[in-house]
Scaffold this active site. Structure first.
Site, short mmCIF file in Angstrom:
data_model
loop_
_atom_site.label_atom_id
_atom_site.label_comp_id
_atom_site.label_asym_id
_atom_site.label_seq_id
_atom_site.Cartn_x
_atom_site.Cartn_y
_atom_site.Cartn_z
N GLY A 12 0.82 -1.22 0.00
CA GLY A 12 0.00 0.00 0.00
C GLY A 12 0.84 1.26 0.00
O GLY A 12 0.63 2.16 0.81
N GLY A 16 -1.08 8.05 0.82
CA GLY A 16 -1.35 8.08 2.26
C GLY A 16 -0.12 7.78 3.12
O GLY A 16 1.00 8.19 2.81
N ALA A 20 4.13 8.15 2.40
CA ALA A 20 4.95 9.07 3.21
C ALA A 20 6.11 8.32 3.86
O ALA A 20 7.25 8.81 3.89
CB ALA A 20 4.07 9.73 4.27
N CYS A 63 -0.40 -5.40 -6.99
CA CYS A 63 -0.74 -6.62 -6.25
C CYS A 63 -1.99 -6.39 -5.43
O CYS A 63 -2.11 -5.36 -4.75
CB CYS A 63 0.42 -6.99 -5.32
SG CYS A 63 0.05 -8.30 -4.14
N VAL A 65 -3.31 -7.55 -2.25
CA VAL A 65 -2.73 -8.30 -1.12
C VAL A 65 -3.70 -9.33 -0.54
O VAL A 65 -3.29 -10.24 0.17
CB VAL A 65 -2.24 -7.36 0.02
CG1 VAL A 65 -1.08 -6.50 -0.43
CG2 VAL A 65 -3.38 -6.52 0.59
N ASN A 91 1.17 -2.47 5.43
CA ASN A 91 0.47 -1.19 5.63
C ASN A 91 -0.89 -1.13 4.94
O ASN A 91 -1.79 -0.44 5.40
CB ASN A 91 1.40 -0.07 5.11
CG ASN A 91 0.67 1.24 4.88
OD1 ASN A 91 0.42 2.00 5.82
ND2 ASN A 91 0.30 1.51 3.63
N TYR A 151 -14.06 -2.81 10.85
CA TYR A 151 -12.67 -2.31 10.75
C TYR A 151 -11.94 -2.57 12.07
O TYR A 151 -10.80 -3.06 12.10
CB TYR A 151 -12.71 -0.82 10.41
CG TYR A 151 -11.36 -0.14 10.34
CD1 TYR A 151 -10.61 -0.15 9.16
CD2 TYR A 151 -10.84 0.54 11.44
CE1 TYR A 151 -9.38 0.49 9.09
CE2 TYR A 151 -9.61 1.18 11.38
CZ TYR A 151 -8.88 1.16 10.21
OH TYR A 151 -7.67 1.80 10.14
N ASP A 187 -4.82 12.67 8.33
CA ASP A 187 -5.70 13.09 7.24
C ASP A 187 -5.24 12.52 5.89
O ASP A 187 -4.45 13.11 5.16
CB ASP A 187 -5.71 14.63 7.18
CG ASP A 187 -6.83 15.14 6.29
OD1 ASP A 187 -7.53 14.32 5.67
OD2 ASP A 187 -7.00 16.37 6.22
#
Ligand SMILES: NC(=O)C1=CN([C@@H]2O[C@H](COP(=O)(O)OP(=O)(O)OC[C@H]3O[C@@H](n4cnc5c(N)ncnc54)[C@H](O)[C@@H]3O)[C@@H](O)[C@H]2O)C=CC1
Ligand SMILES: CCCCCC(=O)/C=C/[C@H]1C=CC(=O)[C@@H]1CCCCCCC(=O)O
Length: 264
Positions: A12, A16, A20, A63, A65, A91, A151, A187
């Site tokens: 990932g 986001g 970073a 990919c 995942v 991640n 989640y 954010d």
């Protein structure tokens, strides 16, 4: 830990938090193999970062995942491109309460499978070089959050898995360290649901803006955690203004008698 020359596998990475962290690691002199769902964005990011850091510093592969076969082939390709993996960062994640199976598959099963692939590769007792496995969990990994129960369940699963492996009495022989990054709210695209229903109850929860964590604070805390090899603790919590800290979880009896039990 000096990050120069370290070889990193990251899921990932195209946007986001993952992006970073990847950019920060490249700036520290690490080499990164990243994957994400979106092929075009990943390819163009790979080209941009290769221009900046050199063509052997960064590699991308599309990919999903949640597909076991794709994840294994991607991890194997990372080992072949980088030579070996020192740091595995699971991640990739999603937050959409309408997609229960996908949420469990991406957030829980894929992070667990990614950890197992990395462990098999890194174990010193089986010829590996040791390493660090980092699962990007969330504050929801150890507390109930009513507006995203699925989640939250997925994140509890990864925290349970990671802290359990870390307790294995043979882990020092295996030479592998385990970390769960439990961050509050940063954010990114994830916290901007586009449709009603991505959260169970969008009307009643409030995360004050003051609690949002700046991306720069997240990155600085993450790097601090990576450099710190001394800690036995697995959970690294990043909240606004704290700079990040290792912590333990405690369960306290509900009968009012304070009898806390440290669980990890
Ligand atoms: N933004 C936040 O406030 C927080 C985020 N987290 C966690 O941090 C991680 C990253 O989140 P953000 O950067 O905020 O989200 P994001 O939505 O900006 O990025 C998610 C990344 O995961 C990748 N991804 C999603 N499904 C995938 C799949 N099936 N296969 C491969 N890649 C896939 C996407 O391509 C993207 O690169 C997630 O695990 C999330 O749960 C944890 C706590 C707070
Ligand atoms: C309208 C969108 C608002 C989004 C709110 C938000 O900040 C969401 C953050 C979550 C994204 C991924 C996570 O893991 C975050 C959960 C943070 C949980 C904070 C729990 C706060 C508490 O009740 O203690």
């Amino acid at each position: 830990m000096d990050l120069t020359g370290k070889r990193v596998f990251l899921t990932g990475g195209n946007r986001g938090l993952g992006r970073a962290i990847m950019e920060a690691l490249l700036s520290e002199g690490a080499r990164v193999y990243f994957c994400s769902l979106q092929a075009e964005k990943g390819k163009s990011l790979e080209a941009e970062l290769q221009d900046r850091h050199g063509s052997s510093s960064v590699f991308f592969r599309q990919c999903d995942v949640s597909d076991a076969d794709q994840l294994k082939k991607t991890f194997d390709d990372a080992v072949s491109k980088l030579g070996w993996v020192d740091i595995c960062i699971n991640n990739a994640g999603i937050m959409d309460e309408r997609k229960m199976e996908d949420t469990i598959a991406v957030n829980a099963v894929a992070q667990i499978r990614g950890s197992q692939l990395a462990l098999d590769h890194m174990r010193r007792d089986r010829g590996g070089r040791g390493g660090v496995i980092i699962n990007v969990v969330s504050e929801t990994g150890f507390k109930p959050v009513y507006w995203v129960p699925v989640y939250t369940a997925s994140k509890h699963a990864v925290l349970g898995f990671t802290t359990s492996w870390a307790k294995n009495p043979r882990m020092s022989e295996m030479g592998v360290r385990w970390r769960c990054v439990c961050v509050g709210s940063v954010d990114t695209d994830m916290i901007h649901p586009t449709e009603e229903g991505q959260m169970v109850d969008q009307s009643t929860f409030v995360i004050p803006f003051a609690l949002l964590i700046e991306m720069s604070e997240y990155v600085a805390a993450f790097l601090k955690m990576l450099r710190d090899q001394a800690h036995d603790d697995v959970i690294f919590e990043i909240q606004n203004g704290t700079g990040g800290r290792f912590r333990k979880r405690q369960i306290v009896d509900s009968d009012g008698v304070s009898n806390p039990v440290t669980v990890d």
